[in-house]
Design an enzyme around this catalytic site. Structure first.
Site, PDB file in Angstrom:
ATOM      1  N   GLU A  65      12.303  -1.525   7.422  1.00  0.00           N
ATOM      2  CA  GLU A  65      11.856  -1.134   8.753  1.00  0.00           C
ATOM      3  C   GLU A  65      10.701  -2.018   9.229  1.00  0.00           C
ATOM      4  O   GLU A  65       9.884  -2.481   8.440  1.00  0.00           O
ATOM      5  CB  GLU A  65      11.429   0.332   8.734  1.00  0.00           C
ATOM      6  CG  GLU A  65      12.608   1.223   8.372  1.00  0.00           C
ATOM      7  CD  GLU A  65      12.341   2.713   8.510  1.00  0.00           C
ATOM      8  OE1 GLU A  65      13.231   3.408   9.000  1.00  0.00           O
ATOM      9  OE2 GLU A  65      11.254   3.186   8.151  1.00  0.00           O
TER      10      GLU A  65
ATOM     11  N   CYS B 214       4.011  -4.325  12.700  1.00  0.00           N
ATOM     12  CA  CYS B 214       3.819  -3.945  11.299  1.00  0.00           C
ATOM     13  C   CYS B 214       5.063  -4.373  10.535  1.00  0.00           C
ATOM     14  O   CYS B 214       6.154  -3.834  10.763  1.00  0.00           O
ATOM     15  CB  CYS B 214       3.614  -2.424  11.250  1.00  0.00           C
ATOM     16  SG  CYS B 214       3.432  -1.779   9.594  1.00  0.00           S
TER      17      CYS B 214
ATOM     18  N   CYS C 265       9.155  -0.245  -2.799  1.00  0.00           N
ATOM     19  CA  CYS C 265       7.861  -0.650  -3.334  1.00  0.00           C
ATOM     20  C   CYS C 265       7.792  -0.226  -4.792  1.00  0.00           C
ATOM     21  O   CYS C 265       8.317   0.813  -5.168  1.00  0.00           O
ATOM     22  CB  CYS C 265       6.738   0.031  -2.536  1.00  0.00           C
ATOM     23  SG  CYS C 265       5.090  -0.609  -2.936  1.00  0.00           S
TER      24      CYS C 265
ATOM     25  N   CYS D  43       2.555   4.987  -4.807  1.00  0.00           N
ATOM     26  CA  CYS D  43       1.381   5.763  -4.436  1.00  0.00           C
ATOM     27  C   CYS D  43       1.855   7.184  -4.093  1.00  0.00           C
ATOM     28  O   CYS D  43       2.881   7.356  -3.436  1.00  0.00           O
ATOM     29  CB  CYS D  43       0.665   5.122  -3.247  1.00  0.00           C
ATOM     30  SG  CYS D  43       0.089   3.458  -3.652  1.00  0.00           S
TER      31      CYS D  43
ATOM     32  N   CYS E 130       2.828   8.210  -0.330  1.00  0.00           N
ATOM     33  CA  CYS E 130       3.552   7.265   0.529  1.00  0.00           C
ATOM     34  C   CYS E 130       5.050   7.409   0.310  1.00  0.00           C
ATOM     35  O   CYS E 130       5.523   7.362  -0.832  1.00  0.00           O
ATOM     36  CB  CYS E 130       3.115   5.831   0.216  1.00  0.00           C
ATOM     37  SG  CYS E 130       4.005   4.598   1.187  1.00  0.00           S
TER      38      CYS E 130
ATOM     39  N   LEU F 197      -7.837   1.872  -0.100  1.00  0.00           N
ATOM     40  CA  LEU F 197      -8.736   2.439  -1.119  1.00  0.00           C
ATOM     41  C   LEU F 197      -8.428   3.925  -1.363  1.00  0.00           C
ATOM     42  O   LEU F 197      -8.129   4.328  -2.472  1.00  0.00           O
ATOM     43  CB  LEU F 197     -10.193   2.224  -0.690  1.00  0.00           C
ATOM     44  CG  LEU F 197     -11.240   2.515  -1.752  1.00  0.00           C
ATOM     45  CD1 LEU F 197     -11.096   1.593  -2.950  1.00  0.00           C
ATOM     46  CD2 LEU F 197     -12.657   2.388  -1.179  1.00  0.00           C
TER      47      LEU F 197
ATOM     48  N   CYS G 245       2.424   5.391   9.635  1.00  0.00           N
ATOM     49  CA  CYS G 245       2.025   4.886   8.311  1.00  0.00           C
ATOM     50  C   CYS G 245       2.594   5.773   7.216  1.00  0.00           C
ATOM     51  O   CYS G 245       2.468   6.992   7.267  1.00  0.00           O
ATOM     52  CB  CYS G 245       0.515   4.920   8.139  1.00  0.00           C
ATOM     53  SG  CYS G 245      -0.378   3.932   9.301  1.00  0.00           S
TER      54      CYS G 245
HETATM   55  N1  SAH Z   1       1.240  -1.841  -0.194  1.00  0.00           N
HETATM   56  C1  SAH Z   1       0.313  -2.215   0.831  1.00  0.00           C
HETATM   57  C2  SAH Z   1       0.977  -2.309   2.184  1.00  0.00           C
HETATM   58  C3  SAH Z   1       1.423  -0.971   2.747  1.00  0.00           C
HETATM   59  S1  SAH Z   1       0.266  -0.561   3.929  1.00  0.00           S
HETATM   60  C4  SAH Z   1      -0.880  -1.296   0.810  1.00  0.00           C
HETATM   61  O1  SAH Z   1      -0.842  -0.321   0.074  1.00  0.00           O
HETATM   62  O2  SAH Z   1      -1.877  -1.562   1.473  1.00  0.00           O
HETATM   63  C5  SAH Z   1       0.613   1.025   4.383  1.00  0.00           C
HETATM   64  C6  SAH Z   1      -0.672   1.804   4.659  1.00  0.00           C
HETATM   65  O3  SAH Z   1      -0.340   3.147   5.016  1.00  0.00           O
HETATM   66  C7  SAH Z   1      -1.520   1.899   3.421  1.00  0.00           C
HETATM   67  O4  SAH Z   1      -2.882   1.902   3.703  1.00  0.00           O
HETATM   68  C8  SAH Z   1      -1.057   3.215   2.883  1.00  0.00           C
HETATM   69  O5  SAH Z   1      -1.922   3.709   1.931  1.00  0.00           O
HETATM   70  C9  SAH Z   1      -0.961   4.047   4.133  1.00  0.00           C
HETATM   71  N2  SAH Z   1      -0.099   5.211   3.935  1.00  0.00           N
HETATM   72  C10 SAH Z   1       0.899   5.352   3.046  1.00  0.00           C
HETATM   73  N3  SAH Z   1       1.467   6.556   3.142  1.00  0.00           N
HETATM   74  C11 SAH Z   1       0.820   7.212   4.119  1.00  0.00           C
HETATM   75  C12 SAH Z   1       0.987   8.492   4.713  1.00  0.00           C
HETATM   76  N4  SAH Z   1       1.939   9.335   4.297  1.00  0.00           N
HETATM   77  N5  SAH Z   1       0.167   8.826   5.712  1.00  0.00           N
HETATM   78  C13 SAH Z   1      -0.770   7.960   6.160  1.00  0.00           C
HETATM   79  N6  SAH Z   1      -0.966   6.736   5.648  1.00  0.00           N
HETATM   80  C14 SAH Z   1      -0.179   6.357   4.634  1.00  0.00           C
END
Ligand code: SAH
Length: 368
Positions: free
Chosen positions: A90, A103, A110, A114, A117, A215, A335
């Site tokens: 996407e 984006c 991935c 996390c 996510c 972070l 996000c």
């Molecule tokens: N792997 C990289 C690129 C992905 S960025 C990274 O972790 O930075 C995607 C961003 O959205 C990251 O900051 C991630 O932590 C945030 N994110 C992931 N899941 C989310 C959610 N359910 N709600 C809000 N932010 C989220």
């Protein structure tokens, strides 16, 4: 076939030199493609005929196939793109008053998983080639061109961990920033990482792209649970690498700290206090992202009051702190909501789907 969308200036010059041509011919080709919008070699009349023939036989400009395109009620656009082998990724375009932020995804799924996510829940299939990272930009710009607009900012914050697809991420960001290609300023191209520490040092050697770090927690105990790669590269090592990175960028530039707020998990006053203390010698600004829910995530959106208190505290401590407004959540474009279709090579996707089923799939967005 070499997909030329994946070659940055250095690689294109090398390709021409390999073919017995002069390096500047590679730059001529870039102008045709990115300034004139021409990808038919016959039109590139300043290249020699044999070279044009060689290009036609051995190279191409292939874009991901658009599987679907949706527009949210707030104007956010989402492409679902077929990148081959049954995999879909996407891409999201966020139009604002004075900018169009794209984006882009860097991987199919991935590896990092996390806990909050949804991309991680799909498991992992593989890296995207640089050409398909750049292809996402080409598709978005083609669409915007109809409105006489173009992408003004790029964030590598879609599916995947860009620093685990290092070469492609570097090539693609080079192309985004190159005057002969998209010509975006280095402040408008941001690579986001969950904290692959050795790759941050490598990146510092080859790039000056803006860096964002996810972070999400001020202590290792908590971050270990949310961002599992923290068990390998704990916060201290990560922030050392970040300081090193921003130092080489020069004094005027800052790191972006991303912090997704989850109700009762990392959004309390004690977390804000610890975060402010942790970051006091890091040149950074902080981006707060309210958690975006997805089925069986196990987390909830933060209360408005907690978001406000968290942001206010950080600002009082002198941090430039932005609240990222949720965009495109009605089309699952916010996000952490990007999932695509991943031919998973891990066991994660099936475990996740079993959990969604066990939940009775009675997913209700939390309203605060
Ligand atoms: N792997 C990289 C690129 C992905 S960025 C990274 O972790 O930075 C995607 C961003 O959205 C990251 O900051 C991630 O932590 C945030 N994110 C992931 N899941 C989310 C959610 N359910 N709600 C809000 N932010 C989220």
């Amino acid at each position: 076939m070499i997909n030329l969308y994946g070659l940055d200036r250095g690689a294109l010059e090398a390709l021409f030199v390999e073919q017995g041509q002069q390096a500047f011919r590679g730059r001529q080709l870039m102008k045709w493609v990115y300034h004139q919008g021409r990808t038919d070699f016959a039109a590139m009349t300043d290249l020699s005929l044999p070279m044009r023939q060689w290009l036609a036989e051995n190279t191409c400009f292939e874009l991901p196939r658009v599987e679907s395109f949706r527009v949210s009620k707030d104007g956010t656009c989402k492409w679902l793109l077929d990148v081959g082998s049954g995999n879909l990724v996407e891409t999201v375009l966020i139009p604002e008053k004075n900018r169009n932020t794209l984006c882009v995804s860097s991987q199919v799924g991935c590896m990092l998983d996390c806990s909050f996510c949804s991309t991680g829940k799909q498991g992992f299939s593989g890296n995207l080639p640089a050409a398909f990272v750049v292809g996402q930009m080409v598709l978005a710009n083609n669409m915007l061109a109809e409105k006489n607009q173009r992408v003004s900012n790029i964030v590598m914050m879609g599916m995947g961990e860009p620093l685990l697809n290092f070469d492609a991420a570097v090539s693609a960001t080079n192309i985004f920033m190159d005057d002969l290609a998209f010509g975006l300023s280095k402040r408008r191209v941001t690579l986001s990482t969950a904290g692959v520490v050795p790759a941050i040092y490598e990146l510092a050697k080859v790039s000056d792209v803006a860096l964002a770090v996810s972070l999400h927690a001020p202590t290792d105990d908590l971050r270990d649970q949310l961002v599992p790669i923290n068990r390998k590269y704990p916060i201290k090592e990560l922030l050392d690498a970040c300081r090193h990175y921003v130092d080489q960028l020069g004094e005027k530039r800052m790191l972006v700290i991303e912090y997704t707020l989850m109700r009762g998990v990392n959004d309390q006053h004690e977390h804000a206090v610890a975060l402010a203390e942790l970051l006091k010698d890091v040149r950074c600004k902080i981006n707060l992202i309210p958690f975006n829910p997805f089925p069986a995530s196990g987390y909830q959106k933060p209360y408005r009051r907690d978001i406000y208190n968290f942001q206010t505290y950080l600002m009082k401590q002198g941090y430039a702190t932005m609240l990222r407004t949720t965009r495109g959540d009605d089309i699952e474009a916010a996000c952490g909501q990007l999932v695509g279709q991943v031919k998973d090579r891990t066991k994660r996707q099936s475990r996740y789907l079993a959990r969604v089923k066990a939940d009775g799939n009675n997913f209700v967005a939390q309203i605060t």
